[in-house]
Enzyme design. Structure first.
Site, PDB file in Angstrom:
ATOM      1  N   GLU A 265       0.891  -1.164   0.000  1.00 34.57           N
ATOM      2  CA  GLU A 265       0.000   0.000   0.000  1.00 34.57           C
ATOM      3  C   GLU A 265       0.925   1.209   0.000  1.00 34.57           C
ATOM      4  O   GLU A 265       1.445   1.608   1.029  1.00 34.57           O
ATOM      5  CB  GLU A 265      -0.896  -0.058   1.237  1.00 34.57           C
ATOM      6  N   CYS A 299      -1.827   9.046   2.729  1.00 34.35           N
ATOM      7  CA  CYS A 299      -1.605   8.529   1.371  1.00 34.35           C
ATOM      8  C   CYS A 299      -2.816   8.862   0.505  1.00 34.35           C
ATOM      9  O   CYS A 299      -2.724   8.855  -0.712  1.00 34.35           O
ATOM     10  CB  CYS A 299      -1.277   7.052   1.390  1.00 34.35           C
TER      11      CYS A 299
HETATM   12  C1  UN1 Z   1      -2.832   6.130   4.955  1.00 35.94           C
HETATM   13  O1  UN1 Z   1      -2.695   7.328   4.763  1.00 35.94           O
HETATM   14  O2  UN1 Z   1      -1.850   5.340   4.866  1.00 35.94           O
HETATM   15  O3  UN1 Z   1      -8.636   6.789   4.034  1.00 35.94           O
HETATM   16  C2  UN1 Z   1      -4.111   5.497   5.380  1.00 35.94           C
HETATM   17  C3  UN1 Z   1      -7.977   7.404   4.881  1.00 35.94           C
HETATM   18  C4  UN1 Z   1      -7.641   6.697   6.170  1.00 35.94           C
HETATM   19  C5  UN1 Z   1      -6.460   5.804   6.017  1.00 35.94           C
HETATM   20  C6  UN1 Z   1      -5.273   6.429   5.369  1.00 35.94           C
HETATM   21  N1  UN1 Z   1      -8.775   5.927   6.598  1.00 35.94           N
HETATM   22  O4  UN1 Z   1      -7.613   8.559   4.723  1.00 35.94           O
END
Ligand code: UN1
Length: 513
Positions: A265, A299
């Protein structure tokens, strides 16, 4: 917010040289360097952690290996019950753990607590899942035969997590892996080891209460060297890694060479398409939270905004007005909207990206400054930036982990879709439109090429019930909800002959006379 010393005490963080946990006991990591952990909030030292070396890593791996057959033998719904108890402990300590996450990582207190809520939600999800890991039964072509599939655990699962979600991403992996019957070895980000230690202290309460052995949930605080050991280690059946594309490429390659499994990921370059048919107020809120929430360090952060030319000027004006009202400062103060970046290296990347944008012909429409003075002593605070850019700029094609929003105009939906897809990454995407032709096109196979595609919702803040992850350089892995659990298991196809003849499939005759 409570005093941080009290929070650390309540979470059982005392001896900070003990950063390697077997689940039940802590091992002192000796002979390694002592790392000071400094908060990006105020630049103050929170504590220090001694990182693991190969010796401690081996000790943990041995325990994980011997715990696997014991844990695997516990019926899945009973494993689910352990996860249920952990969810309850998290409910009790939500405020404390949320505050530590916020102070160590720099996200707002609301988001720190939200991250712990995400852990609680995944625990609840995993409890239900522990009774639902179904296999299929399929008709056999042979007389008096039964064919079906079963799902078995993999063994030791390695979890490498990133600083931006110091606790939730581990729980997505570890709780699902656990109900599936796996044991986990966790290497958190070297930037946020204390939040990980707190998670293990809370887990220890549950493991001890249930007389479980060492090795079911383990933690190894260390630097990239530990991650490399995990990627190379044949004893780890699956390595689940969250972080940069560069890190993921290296993990994927190393794990692939030994034909192990990896679940990646990685980076995102998420865009919102803002149509002239959108509800502008809804879109405005979503764009701002998507771009500046967690100081642009998710992310799923909104990094690109494509606005229809008819509404471009008006919307950008409104957006700048809202950016002007953002209060930037200590994230533990609930009046502030934007906290610090994780460290000064991240601030440098932010400034470099803005410089590069200008060189490529882009324009800063608002923000982009590094903040200093009272309240900004840690030198990690920046003013979120709105920049006019082209999708083809090199810097726009990169993921800069900071609050920079690249805005661009489009003429028609096909042009917007082409731009949205024209990046290396493929994590999250969104369209704001009340026009069904546009929204359905966006969701069709000719639409967004991302793992997540939302309509009238921003790019970040996904719920745990869906499968989370993305395509292309985002790595292709799926974590969290839906049927992501299958990644943590091996599928076995079983065929049983309950007849008294020995027919072969495909009608093959093999008569022995
Ligand atoms: C991440 O930034 O690695 O969808 C995860 C989202 C959060 C998870 C982010 N529930 O922004």
């Amino acid at each position: 917010m409570q005093n941080i010393a009290t929070v650390l005490k309540q979470l059982g963080i005392k001896k900070l040289n003990e950063s390697v946990c077997t689940g039940v006991n802590w091992i002192s990591a000796v002979g390694s360097t002592n790392r000071e952990i400094v908060s990006p909030v105020d630049g103050k030292k929170i504590g220090s952690v001694v990182f693991a070396t190969e010796t401690e890593y081996e000790a943990v791996m041995k325990r994980a290996q011997s715990a696997f057959p014991i844990w695997r033998a516990i019926p899945a719904p009973k494993r689910g019950d352990i996860v249920r108890q952990y969810g309850n402990v998290l409910r009790t300590y939500k405020d404390q753990l949320g505050a530590l996450v916020s102070y160590e990582m720099g996200k707002s207190l609301q988001e720190g607590k939200g991250e712990v809520q995400e852990m609680i939600d995944i625990c609840d999800y995993a409890v239900g899942l522990s009774r639902q890991m179904y296999g299929l039964t399929m008709p056999s072509e042979r007389l008096n035969h039964r064919m079906f599939e079963q799902w078995h655990p993999l063994g030791v699962v390695g979890v490498i997590s990133a600083f931006n979600f110091p606790v939730a991403v581990w729980s997505w992996n570890a709780m699902i892996a656990a109900v599936c019957g796996n044991v986990t070895v966790w290497k958190p980000s070297e930037k946020t080891p204390l939040s990980a230690i707190a998670c293990m202290n809370l887990m220890k309460l549950v493991l001890e209460e249930n007389n479980l052995p060492e090795g079911v949930f383990t933690l190894v605080n260390g630097d990239a060297g530990i991650g490399k050991m995990m990627a190379e280690d044949k004893r780890i059946a699956l390595v689940s890694a969250t972080g940069s594309t560069a890190m993921g490429k290296s993990v994927g390659k190393t794990v692939g060479e030994r034909l192990g499994r990896s679940l990646l990921e990685l980076g995102g370059n998420n865009a919102i398409i803002l149509s002239e048919h959108a509800d502008m107020n809804m879109a405005l809120r979503a764009v701002v939270f998507g771009a500046v929430g967690t100081a642009g360090q998710r992310c799923t952060t909104t990094r690109r905004l494509m606005v229809h030319e008819k509404i471009y000027d008006g919307f950008i004006k409104k957006l700048i007005k809202v950016y002007k009202q953002l209060s930037i400062g200590n994230p533990l103060d609930e009046n502030n909207h934007v906290g610090p970046l994780i460290d000064q290296a991240a601030v440098k990347q932010f400034s470099n990206a803005i410089e590069q944008l200008k060189k490529e012909g882009g324009k800063v429409l608002f923000g982009g400054k590094v903040l200093s003075g009272t309240g900004y002593e840690s030198a990690c605070y920046v003013q979120p930036a709105i920049c006019e850019a082209r999708n083809t700029y090199k810097i726009v094609q990169e993921e800069t982990f900071a609050p920079i929003l690249y805005v661009m105009k489009y003429k028609n939906i096909s042009e917007a879709l082409a731009m949205q897809n024209d990046v290396k990454q493929g994590l999250s995407s969104a369209i704001f439109s009340n026009n069904i032709r546009e929204t359905e096109l966006f969701l069709s196979s000719a639409g967004s090429d991302c793992g997540i595609a939302n309509v009238n919702i921003g790019t970040s803040g996904a719920e745990i019930g869906g499968a989370f992850g993305g395509e292309k350089e985002t790595g292709g892995g799926r974590e969290s909800g839906s049927d992501s659990w299958k990644a943590y298991m091996r599928r076995q196809t079983n065929t049983i002959n309950y007849g008294d003849t020995m027919p072969l499939a495909q009608g093959i005759k093999f008569d022995l006379g």
